[in-house]
Design an enzyme around this catalytic site. Sequence first.
Site, PDB file in Angstrom:
ATOM      1  N   ASP A  55       1.031  -1.551   0.184  1.00  0.00           N
ATOM      2  CA  ASP A  55      -0.196  -0.080  -0.016  1.00  0.00           C
ATOM      3  C   ASP A  55       0.765   0.987   0.121  1.00  0.00           C
ATOM      4  O   ASP A  55       2.121   1.286   0.339  1.00  0.00           O
ATOM      5  CB  ASP A  55      -0.872  -0.057   1.010  1.00  0.00           C
ATOM      6  CG  ASP A  55      -2.028  -0.457   1.468  1.00  0.00           C
ATOM      7  OD1 ASP A  55      -2.327  -1.474   0.250  1.00  0.00           O
ATOM      8  OD2 ASP A  55      -2.143  -1.944   2.048  1.00  0.00           O
ATOM      9  N   TYR A 113       4.335  -9.234   6.581  1.00  0.00           N
ATOM     10  CA  TYR A 113       5.117  -8.283   6.842  1.00  0.00           C
ATOM     11  C   TYR A 113       5.053  -8.073   7.927  1.00  0.00           C
ATOM     12  O   TYR A 113       5.113  -8.930   8.927  1.00  0.00           O
ATOM     13  CB  TYR A 113       3.723  -7.405   6.811  1.00  0.00           C
ATOM     14  CG  TYR A 113       2.999  -6.865   5.330  1.00  0.00           C
ATOM     15  CD1 TYR A 113       3.110  -5.550   5.128  1.00  0.00           C
ATOM     16  CD2 TYR A 113       2.245  -7.964   4.887  1.00  0.00           C
ATOM     17  CE1 TYR A 113       3.115  -5.418   3.447  1.00  0.00           C
ATOM     18  CE2 TYR A 113       1.979  -7.613   3.462  1.00  0.00           C
ATOM     19  CZ  TYR A 113       2.485  -6.569   2.649  1.00  0.00           C
ATOM     20  OH  TYR A 113       1.766  -6.079   1.273  1.00  0.00           O
TER      21      TYR A 113
END
Length: 244
Positions: A55, A113
């Site tokens: 993102d 992540y």
Amino acid sequence: MQNICLTLQYDGTRYLGWNRPEKDGQHKTISYKITETLKKLTGEDITLYGGAKTDPGVHAMSQTASFRTGSSVSADDLRRMLNKYLPRDIFIQKAKTMPERFRADLNAASRTYEYRICTARVYNIFTAAYEAHIFPAPDVDAMKQASVFLLGKHNFRPFTPGRKKKGTEREIHDITFRQDEDLLTVRFTADDFLYQMPAVLAGTLLEAGLGIRTPESIKKIFTGEEKAGAPLEAKGLLLENIRY
């Protein structure tokens, strides 16, 4: 035709993510910078498949991307030329030729992540671009208790601000925590993630660690009785690894 897989890292600070629709700032994305550079090197319109759709503002330690090309230039020579012409905040670590059917997005088994939180009283300005700052430190045991309710396969629609209504089921394989002096690292591994899902998960767990919500309240988010926490700052989020 060669099918080439790139392994790369980038500082996502000034980019709008891995990719984005053309009408919505495509030229400010990581994938656009790479495809435009490949076009100059090969003369071809390249379709680039990313292993993870990071993102806006999110960094990557190890992203993967694949593309097909009719160029006879070797994968390693393309790597060297890409690094010569790409912006300094994008770096191609490896490039290798893959079997014809390989695609970096479709063949990925899991993505990992990590979210980094500085818990020191005084913020370190030399790492501030890559860490959130929370002081005093949250209760990591409470965050661990809350994380248990996120594990497994669920409909994670409540954990994304995106508009996607279908295909929102994901499976989280593991959530781990590491506290090193003044740095708290929360690591998420899943088959895939929805838009801003890692940042929302981190924000929700942080609320449990700060006593804003109970660990058991995670169950109420899935049923719609409560809302997930706000996403934490993108600068603290890093794509660590993609496994195939």
